[in-house]
Design a protein around this motif. Structure first.
Motif, short mmCIF file in Angstrom:
data_model
loop_
_atom_site.label_atom_id
_atom_site.label_comp_id
_atom_site.label_asym_id
_atom_site.label_seq_id
_atom_site.Cartn_x
_atom_site.Cartn_y
_atom_site.Cartn_z
N THR A 31 0.84 -1.19 0.00
CA THR A 31 0.00 0.00 0.00
C THR A 31 0.88 1.24 0.00
O THR A 31 2.05 1.19 0.36
CB THR A 31 -0.92 0.03 1.23
OG1 THR A 31 -0.13 0.06 2.42
CG2 THR A 31 -1.85 -1.17 1.25
N LYS A 32 0.26 2.32 -0.41
CA LYS A 32 0.96 3.61 -0.34
C LYS A 32 0.03 4.62 0.31
O LYS A 32 -1.18 4.62 0.11
CB LYS A 32 1.39 4.08 -1.71
CG LYS A 32 0.24 4.47 -2.64
CD LYS A 32 0.78 5.06 -3.94
CE LYS A 32 -0.36 5.46 -4.89
NZ LYS A 32 0.14 6.07 -6.14
N SER A 33 0.62 5.48 1.14
CA SER A 33 -0.16 6.52 1.81
C SER A 33 -0.37 7.68 0.85
O SER A 33 0.57 8.16 0.22
CB SER A 33 0.58 7.00 3.06
OG SER A 33 -0.12 8.07 3.66
N THR A 34 -1.62 8.11 0.76
CA THR A 34 -1.95 9.22 -0.13
C THR A 34 -2.35 10.48 0.62
O THR A 34 -2.29 11.57 0.06
CB THR A 34 -3.13 8.82 -1.04
OG1 THR A 34 -4.30 8.61 -0.23
CG2 THR A 34 -2.79 7.56 -1.82
N LYS A 45 -6.13 -4.69 3.38
CA LYS A 45 -4.82 -5.22 3.74
C LYS A 45 -4.77 -6.74 3.67
O LYS A 45 -3.71 -7.35 3.88
CB LYS A 45 -4.44 -4.74 5.15
CG LYS A 45 -4.40 -3.22 5.25
CD LYS A 45 -4.12 -2.74 6.66
CE LYS A 45 -2.69 -2.96 7.06
NZ LYS A 45 -2.39 -2.33 8.38
N ASN A 84 -5.03 5.37 2.33
CA ASN A 84 -4.05 4.54 1.62
C ASN A 84 -4.70 3.91 0.40
O ASN A 84 -5.93 3.77 0.34
CB ASN A 84 -3.52 3.42 2.53
CG ASN A 84 -2.53 3.93 3.57
OD1 ASN A 84 -1.33 3.87 3.37
ND2 ASN A 84 -3.04 4.44 4.68
N GLU A 120 -4.10 0.46 -2.37
CA GLU A 120 -3.36 -0.77 -2.63
C GLU A 120 -2.65 -0.65 -3.98
O GLU A 120 -3.26 -0.27 -4.99
CB GLU A 120 -4.30 -1.96 -2.62
CG GLU A 120 -3.57 -3.28 -2.79
CD GLU A 120 -4.51 -4.48 -2.80
OE1 GLU A 120 -4.04 -5.60 -2.55
OE2 GLU A 120 -5.72 -4.28 -3.06
#
Length: 783
Positions: free
Chosen positions: A68-71, A80, A739, A741
């Motif tokens: 995942t990446k935090s936006t 998750k 976040n 995916e």
């Protein structure tokens, strides 16, 4: 040879499909929530134990969680672990189809619902519609939060087994409207100053917060409403007889005292007894102590009697003592106050306080102690539990912030001369019915000289108007004033008092006409009058025409002095039959609080024989306003609003509405969106948190059986089976808010696979060319 050709062709076809699939994976290497596909090869049928080539048996998605990446975007969500978001492509015709996705790049749509990038509405457990039972408002016209409700009291989220609630309470800024109770009306009857009302609210806000916190800690606890303590004390009255004597009582160890209030001898309020100066002073002193107790935070004190309201008095040892069978009545009437009893009511439900040592001291330093009610006729504080405790704290706070509406009519508005009659009209807003109840016919008030008769007219009988009055209101005689009080703090009502027309006739007595007794006139700025004066002949023989209503109207005099002045102006501005200015031979005065018109005889007047036997003044029927100073809310004059939102996690899946105005929570649509790991959505506005929905996570027995249809969407199939949902998303994937995916495509792996499939493709091509060469050789041999 031909078989070898077909075998090679099948290999070419299989490897081409593999190349297509891997190219698709590479193309979606940056697609949010994308899951890579892999090809499963299988050999084809056999003949004489020799296979006939290869085929693609399946192209299956690999649903392993990706990184995942935090936006930082509040609406973004990432799963998750295993599971899918459900979305629906609802149309204007009402049809819809549900799809499933791992892509959580959501947003608020133009209709306020949570949607994916394609405009499909995200599904979950939606907030239940708000009903009247979810709203507690002291203003019947307000059921959503507005900018007026600027002070947040408390907000909390309560999680139960299969549903979730959020409670948010706010109040308006009441500093500008808060006012102390009118001493002339409410002395001895729970009177509160402006400062004490403000302090009461602060203390009750703390109590409400504690009750909400306790409910949150144990939402499943049995419910028990709190009970506020009510204590009574009694003074003997033997020592409070002169200046510098005083009354004292201790509450939680702190003394509260007042000194002797000196008053002159007077007639009792019911007119039946002459009160001595000591008795009048004791009445004032008992009321003063009750008022002093009421100044303290969290208490209201009242002068009371333990005799029945119908006049039955206690005898023998029961006098000046407390018994288990006592019933107490709040009263400010002289004969009741003289009994020396005061009731102390706690305003904070469940809070216990200790009342001790009520005493009176003549100044000698040797106090005489009264008594504190220790029998079962008192009310003992009981602590609230769970929802019941919260409800008790809320109601007590709402009463302190706003309070029951009270309309007051003092003697300045009522002309209780035993002759005037009135009619009342009422209407009240019924929250349970959701509408205003008009009482229909008026309630007539017969001529009387006391307020108790008015109360009897309002409360006695079986007419619909009287029955409605008793349903919504209480009529009270407080210090000789008529107080109409709503029975509940959330009842809004309107009262209208109409004075009937009346004629007052004063017969000549000597040289004057005295408008007193039943002919007494009240001037209060609200009632207008006309005077009728017959034609009269002066001593010089000239005549002054009669004064009729058209020329003798006195509009809304503020008091009798103004009334007198207006009358004398009318008398002075007359003309004789010859047209010369003249003066009516009368003079108006106020004597002992009554209007008296005196005859003027002599050269400029008229002979005594020419004066009429009586004079007439007519009251014009009209409305009378309530007393503006004493009327109003019993509390601080503000407004309280609590809204409960509920999320039923056993309800069917639905779209999730995010706009607070559409949800009937606030008149402002937007707030700060957040989602927790269980998918629970809260919208926060001005500090208040509202549960408005929960994103559901769909699980499938065979997630590889889902059919990819593009746009990051999947459809269920018979192979995948039906989706299942767990309450509160229990045992499903956690949701990471803010976040997204990442794609499940592995670029390195895909590039390697491309080379492998390329080599395989080339090898299959080689097998075809080889078989073709052999076939060519055979054909040449034949030639």
């Amino acid at each position: 040879m031909i078989g070898a050709l077909w075998t090679g062709i099948s290999g070419l076809s299989a490897q081409q499909k593999a190349l297509d699939n891997e190219s698709h994976n590479i193309a979606n290497v940056n697609t949010i929530g994308y899951k890579a596909s892999r090809i499963s090869f299988a050999d084809q049928m056999y003949q004489d134990k020799i296979g006939k080539g290869a085929k693609v048996q399946d192209a299956e998605k690999i649903y392993t969680p990706s990184g995942t990446k935090s936006t930082g975007v509040a609406y973004d969500m990432a799963l998750k672990d295993h599971g899918f978001f459900a979305v629906s492509n609802k149309t204007s015709t009402g049809t819809s189809e549900t799809y499933y996705t791992r892509a959580g790049n959501f947003r608020m749509g133009d209709n306020g619902t949570l949607q994916d990038a394609g405009g499909n509405e995200v599904q979950g457990w939606a907030m239940s519609p708000i009903t009247a039972d979810d709203i507690v408002s002291t203003n019947a016209n307000v059921n959503v939060f507005t900018n007026d409700y600027s002070n947040l009291i408390a907000t909390d989220i309560i999680k139960h087994g299969t549903y979730i609630e959020s409670y948010s309470a706010k109040m308006t800024d009441f500093d500008q409207v808060n006012k102390g109770d009118d001493v002339s009306v409410y002395s001895g009857y729970g009177i509160k100053s402006k400062a004490s009302k403000e302090n009461d609210v602060k203390e009750l806000v703390k109590n409400y917060k504690d009750a909400l916190s306790n409910y949150n800690k144990s939402p499943g606890a049995s419910s028990q409403e709190a009970v506020a303590q009510v204590s009574q004390i009694n003074f003997l009255g033997t020592e409070i007889t002169k200046e510098k004597s005083k009354l004292t009582v201790y509450i939680d160890g702190s003394p509260i005292s007042v000194e002797y209030q000196v008053r002159a001898a007077r007639k009792s309020d019911d007119g039946t007894t002459d009160l001595t100066s000591i008795e009048a002073s004791q009445i004032a002193t008992y009321k003063a102590l009750a008022d002093e107790i009421s100044k303290h935070t969290g208490y209201r004190a009242y002068t009371i009697t333990d005799e029945n309201i119908d006049g039955k008095t206690e005898t023998g040892s029961a006098i000046d003592s407390f018994e288990s069978f006592d019933t107490f009545t709040k009263s400010t009437k002289d004969k009741d106050v003289l009994r020396g009893m005061i009731q102390i009511e706690g305003m904070i439900p469940g809070k216990e306080f200790k009342v001790t040592d009520p005493s009176e001291d003549s100044g000698s330093g040797s106090p005489v102690f009264g008594s504190v009610n220790g029998t079962t006729s008192r009310t003992v504080a009981k602590e609230g539990i769970g929802l019941g405790g919260l409800v008790s704290a809320r109601d007590a706070l709402a009463r302190a912030i706003s309070g029951n509406q009270r309309d007051v009519y003092t003697m300045n508005e009522l002309n209780l001369n035993g002759k005037d009659s009135y009619s009342f009209k009422f209407s009240a807003y019924d929250k349970d019915l959701g509408k205003t109840i008009n009482f229909g016919s008026s309630i007539n008030v017969s001529p009387t000289t006391n307020v108790d008769t008015i109360i009897s007219n309002l409360t006695s009988g079986t007419s619909p108007a009287v029955e409605n009055f008793n349903k919504y209101f209480t009529a009270l005689n407080i210090n000789g004033n008529l107080v109409i009080e709503a029975k509940e703090y959330d009842i809004e009502f309107s009262s209208e008092l109409f004075a009937d027309s009346q004629t007052y006739v004063a017969s000549a007595s000597g040289s004057s006409y005295n408008f007193s007794g039943q002919n007494a006139i009240l001037a209060n700025s609200q009632t207008s009058y006309t005077i009728e004066i017959p034609q009269i002949t002066l001593s010089n023989g000239q005549t002054i025409p009669a004064i009729t209503a058209s020329g003798g109207t006195i509009n809304s005099p503020a008091d009798l002095d103004i009334f007198k002045g207006k009358l004398n102006d009318i008398f002075a501005n007359q003309k004789t039959t010859g047209g010369a200015p003249a003066k009516m031979p009368y003079k108006a005065d106020i004597i002992n609080g009554n209007l008296v018109i005196t005859r003027v005889t002599g050269a400029s007047g008229a002979p005594a024989a020419n004066f009429p036997a009586s004079l007439t003044i007519n009251k014009i029927a009209g409305g009378i306003d309530k007393n503006a100073v004493a009327s109003g809310r019993k509390g601080a004059g503000g407004e309280f609003l609590e809204i409960k939102t509920t999320l039923d996690q056993t309800s069917a899946q639905n779209s999730l509405q995010l706009r607070l105005d559409t949800l009937n929570i606030s008149d402002s649509p937007f707030g700060d969106f957040s989602v927790d790991k269980t998918g629970l959505i809260t919208m926060q506005q001005d500090g208040a948190k509202f549960i408005i929905g929960q994103v559901s996570v769909a699980l499938f027995n065979n997630e590889r059986g889902l059919l990819a249809v593009g746009d990051n969407l999947l459809k269920k199939t018979t192979e995948s089976g039906e989706p299942t949902y767990n309450i509160n998303n229990d045992r499903t994937s956690e949701i990471a808010g803010g976040n997204l995916e990442l794609s499940g495509a592995n670029l390195s792996e895909s590039l390697v696979n491309l080379m492998v499939f390329q080599r395989a493709f080339e090898a299959n091509a080689k097998s075809i060319t080889t078989a073709d060469a052999l076939l060519t050789t055979l054909i040449q041999l034949k030639r």
